[in-house]
Design an enzyme around this catalytic site. Structure first.
Site, PDB file in Angstrom:
ATOM      1  N   GLU A 113     -27.698  45.040  62.308  1.00  0.00           N
ATOM      2  CA  GLU A 113     -28.695  44.676  61.294  1.00  0.00           C
ATOM      3  C   GLU A 113     -28.468  45.562  60.083  1.00  0.00           C
ATOM      4  O   GLU A 113     -28.463  46.792  60.199  1.00  0.00           O
ATOM      5  CB  GLU A 113     -30.132  44.862  61.794  1.00  0.00           C
ATOM      6  CG  GLU A 113     -31.138  44.386  60.742  1.00  0.00           C
ATOM      7  CD  GLU A 113     -32.611  44.694  61.033  1.00  0.00           C
ATOM      8  OE1 GLU A 113     -33.466  44.229  60.271  1.00  0.00           O
ATOM      9  OE2 GLU A 113     -32.879  45.422  61.999  1.00  0.00           O
TER      10      GLU A 113
ATOM     11  N   GLU B  77     -29.021  51.571  57.812  1.00  0.00           N
ATOM     12  CA  GLU B  77     -30.055  51.771  56.791  1.00  0.00           C
ATOM     13  C   GLU B  77     -29.549  52.800  55.791  1.00  0.00           C
ATOM     14  O   GLU B  77     -28.968  53.812  56.178  1.00  0.00           O
ATOM     15  CB  GLU B  77     -31.361  52.225  57.473  1.00  0.00           C
ATOM     16  CG  GLU B  77     -32.463  52.710  56.569  1.00  0.00           C
ATOM     17  CD  GLU B  77     -32.826  51.730  55.445  1.00  0.00           C
ATOM     18  OE1 GLU B  77     -33.072  50.548  55.718  1.00  0.00           O
ATOM     19  OE2 GLU B  77     -32.855  52.177  54.278  1.00  0.00           O
TER      20      GLU B  77
ATOM     21  N   ASP C 237     -24.462  53.023  53.402  1.00  0.00           N
ATOM     22  CA  ASP C 237     -24.589  51.945  52.416  1.00  0.00           C
ATOM     23  C   ASP C 237     -23.628  50.827  52.800  1.00  0.00           C
ATOM     24  O   ASP C 237     -22.406  51.042  52.852  1.00  0.00           O
ATOM     25  CB  ASP C 237     -24.256  52.489  51.022  1.00  0.00           C
ATOM     26  CG  ASP C 237     -24.511  51.448  49.941  1.00  0.00           C
ATOM     27  OD1 ASP C 237     -24.452  50.230  50.244  1.00  0.00           O
ATOM     28  OD2 ASP C 237     -24.772  51.846  48.793  1.00  0.00           O
TER      29      ASP C 237
ATOM     30  N   ASP D 281     -33.584  43.552  49.959  1.00  0.00           N
ATOM     31  CA  ASP D 281     -34.125  43.787  48.618  1.00  0.00           C
ATOM     32  C   ASP D 281     -33.660  42.670  47.675  1.00  0.00           C
ATOM     33  O   ASP D 281     -32.474  42.348  47.638  1.00  0.00           O
ATOM     34  CB  ASP D 281     -33.646  45.147  48.085  1.00  0.00           C
ATOM     35  CG  ASP D 281     -34.144  46.293  48.964  1.00  0.00           C
ATOM     36  OD1 ASP D 281     -35.244  46.165  49.537  1.00  0.00           O
ATOM     37  OD2 ASP D 281     -33.433  47.308  49.095  1.00  0.00           O
TER      38      ASP D 281
ATOM     39  N   LYS E 215     -33.249  41.254  38.789  1.00  0.00           N
ATOM     40  CA  LYS E 215     -32.539  41.134  37.498  1.00  0.00           C
ATOM     41  C   LYS E 215     -31.137  40.567  37.722  1.00  0.00           C
ATOM     42  O   LYS E 215     -30.421  41.004  38.634  1.00  0.00           O
ATOM     43  CB  LYS E 215     -32.418  42.508  36.831  1.00  0.00           C
ATOM     44  CG  LYS E 215     -33.754  43.047  36.368  1.00  0.00           C
ATOM     45  CD  LYS E 215     -33.611  44.348  35.633  1.00  0.00           C
ATOM     46  CE  LYS E 215     -34.992  44.815  35.214  1.00  0.00           C
ATOM     47  NZ  LYS E 215     -35.151  46.249  35.182  1.00  0.00           N
TER      48      LYS E 215
ATOM     49  N   ASP F 176     -38.852  36.256  52.588  1.00  0.00           N
ATOM     50  CA  ASP F 176     -40.052  35.589  52.056  1.00  0.00           C
ATOM     51  C   ASP F 176     -39.784  35.106  50.630  1.00  0.00           C
ATOM     52  O   ASP F 176     -40.600  34.403  50.052  1.00  0.00           O
ATOM     53  CB  ASP F 176     -41.206  36.600  51.986  1.00  0.00           C
ATOM     54  CG  ASP F 176     -40.834  37.742  51.053  1.00  0.00           C
ATOM     55  OD1 ASP F 176     -39.835  38.442  51.339  1.00  0.00           O
ATOM     56  OD2 ASP F 176     -41.501  37.917  50.008  1.00  0.00           O
TER      57      ASP F 176
ATOM     58  N   THR G  75     -39.979  40.908  62.029  1.00  0.00           N
ATOM     59  CA  THR G  75     -39.697  42.230  61.462  1.00  0.00           C
ATOM     60  C   THR G  75     -41.017  42.754  60.865  1.00  0.00           C
ATOM     61  O   THR G  75     -41.993  42.015  60.747  1.00  0.00           O
ATOM     62  CB  THR G  75     -38.630  42.161  60.341  1.00  0.00           C
ATOM     63  OG1 THR G  75     -39.254  41.754  59.126  1.00  0.00           O
ATOM     64  CG2 THR G  75     -37.507  41.209  60.697  1.00  0.00           C
TER      65      THR G  75
ATOM     66  N   TYR H 214     -41.607  43.521  57.724  1.00  0.00           N
ATOM     67  CA  TYR H 214     -41.916  42.797  56.501  1.00  0.00           C
ATOM     68  C   TYR H 214     -42.364  41.366  56.801  1.00  0.00           C
ATOM     69  O   TYR H 214     -43.251  40.837  56.140  1.00  0.00           O
ATOM     70  CB  TYR H 214     -40.689  42.787  55.575  1.00  0.00           C
ATOM     71  CG  TYR H 214     -40.639  43.988  54.664  1.00  0.00           C
ATOM     72  CD1 TYR H 214     -40.509  45.267  55.191  1.00  0.00           C
ATOM     73  CD2 TYR H 214     -40.739  43.858  53.291  1.00  0.00           C
ATOM     74  CE1 TYR H 214     -40.465  46.379  54.363  1.00  0.00           C
ATOM     75  CE2 TYR H 214     -40.697  44.965  52.457  1.00  0.00           C
ATOM     76  CZ  TYR H 214     -40.563  46.220  52.998  1.00  0.00           C
ATOM     77  OH  TYR H 214     -40.539  47.318  52.177  1.00  0.00           O
TER      78      TYR H 214
HETATM   79  N1  SAM Z   1     -35.423  44.782  57.555  1.00  0.00           N
HETATM   80  C1  SAM Z   1     -36.688  45.454  57.458  1.00  0.00           C
HETATM   81  C2  SAM Z   1     -37.818  44.467  57.622  1.00  0.00           C
HETATM   82  O1  SAM Z   1     -37.561  43.254  57.530  1.00  0.00           O
HETATM   83  O2  SAM Z   1     -38.949  44.891  57.900  1.00  0.00           O
HETATM   84  C3  SAM Z   1     -36.808  46.241  56.136  1.00  0.00           C
HETATM   85  C4  SAM Z   1     -36.786  45.405  54.884  1.00  0.00           C
HETATM   86  S1  SAM Z   1     -36.711  46.419  53.388  1.00  0.00           S
HETATM   87  C5  SAM Z   1     -37.321  45.362  52.167  1.00  0.00           C
HETATM   88  C6  SAM Z   1     -34.966  46.424  53.029  1.00  0.00           C
HETATM   89  C7  SAM Z   1     -34.233  47.627  53.613  1.00  0.00           C
HETATM   90  O3  SAM Z   1     -32.840  47.486  53.371  1.00  0.00           O
HETATM   91  C8  SAM Z   1     -34.655  48.948  53.002  1.00  0.00           C
HETATM   92  O4  SAM Z   1     -35.000  49.861  54.028  1.00  0.00           O
HETATM   93  C9  SAM Z   1     -33.409  49.400  52.232  1.00  0.00           C
HETATM   94  O5  SAM Z   1     -33.290  50.797  52.153  1.00  0.00           O
HETATM   95  C10 SAM Z   1     -32.293  48.757  53.029  1.00  0.00           C
HETATM   96  N2  SAM Z   1     -31.067  48.528  52.259  1.00  0.00           N
HETATM   97  C11 SAM Z   1     -30.981  47.974  51.024  1.00  0.00           C
HETATM   98  N3  SAM Z   1     -29.702  47.945  50.601  1.00  0.00           N
HETATM   99  C12 SAM Z   1     -28.957  48.477  51.591  1.00  0.00           C
HETATM  100  C13 SAM Z   1     -27.570  48.718  51.748  1.00  0.00           C
HETATM  101  N4  SAM Z   1     -26.694  48.425  50.763  1.00  0.00           N
HETATM  102  N5  SAM Z   1     -27.131  49.280  52.890  1.00  0.00           N
HETATM  103  C14 SAM Z   1     -28.008  49.602  53.873  1.00  0.00           C
HETATM  104  N6  SAM Z   1     -29.351  49.403  53.783  1.00  0.00           N
HETATM  105  C15 SAM Z   1     -29.817  48.846  52.658  1.00  0.00           C
END
Ligand code: SAM
Length: 213
Positions: A45, A70, A97, A119, A123, A155, A193, A195
């Site tokens: 994930e 994460e 990352d 995320d 933009k 969503d 999840t 969110y």
């Molecule tokens: N998946 C979880 C949920 O559905 O409850 C968390 C959703 S949260 C909006 C998005 C997560 O993705 C954040 O914790 C963010 O730090 C992580 N994230 C964003 N870009 C990422 C990347 N390039 N590599 C790893 N994690 C990333």
């Protein structure tokens, strides 16, 4: 995700048995670090947040190996603290990352990628940072096994439409899609999840797409 700095989270991650601190060293041999047979499935994930989804999934599927990825320590620490309470044998985490995902997984090593509530980066100039952009799909392509799939939930309708478009343009097959997961047949066996629970409790429909090459 609103980020609150958690002091000491980097040190916690360094010490935690459920965190892989040098994931590059496991490239090609992830399954052996779970003591699973070579034909076990490996599911990851990306953007696992506090890890609720992947913890639930790992508990339900003990024969599948899971890796939660994460970017931020202050978030990942919550997933690791949960692991220290539950002792899963088929779940590991990485602070990483996903932009560099091919540095840590070998060709065809991953059977499934989950992207949950990624995320949106609204933009236009940030579009390539979206985890479903063609740039990211290109990074996932080599690490996925032959019939490997990406399952994406959100969503955010704009992000969903963008993701379908990017998948099409990049030559991926849309195996299934829904604009209202919880009322669709794709909901069978769905794991919520953090969110997802938050948005669906506010009445927001959840979109899902499943794609493969
Ligand atoms: N998946 C979880 C949920 O559905 O409850 C968390 C959703 S949260 C909006 C998005 C997560 O993705 C954040 O914790 C963010 O730090 C992580 N994230 C964003 N870009 C990422 C990347 N390039 N590599 C790893 N994690 C990333």
């Amino acid at each position: 995700m609103r980020l609150r700095n958690v002091p000491g989270s980097r040190d916690y991650i360094k010490e935690c048995d459920y965190a892989v601190n040098e994931p590059e060293s496991l490239k090609g041999i992830w399954r052996s670090s779970f003591k699973k047979s070579d034909d076990s499935e490996l599911h990851i994930e990306i953007g696992c947040g506090k890890g609720r989804f992947i913890h639930d999934l790992a508990a339900l599927n003990p024969d599948i190996c899971y890796v939660g990825i994460e970017k931020f320590s202050s978030v990942l620490i919550r997933a690791l603290q949960k692991a220290e309470l539950l002792y899963p044998e088929n779940l590991l985490f990485i602070r990483f990352d996903a932009e560099h995902i091919s540095d840590i997984f070998d060709e065809g090593e991953v059977n499934r990628i989950y992207l949950n509530f990624s995320d949106p980066w609204p933009k236009d100039r940030h579009a390539k940072r979206r985890l479903t952009s063609s740039q990211f799909l290109k990074r996932y392509d080599p690490i996925l096994s032959k019939n490997g799939q990406i399952i994406f939930k959100t969503d955010n309708r704009d992000l969903f439409d963008f993701s379908l478009e990017q998948a099409n343009e990049s030559g991926w097959n849309i195996v299934a899609k829904t604009y209202d997961l919880h009322s669709s047949e794709l909901n069978a066996g769905n794991i919520m999840t953090e969110y997802e629970e938050r948005f669906s409790s506010q009445g927001v429909p959840i979109c899902e797409m499943i794609i493969e090459r």
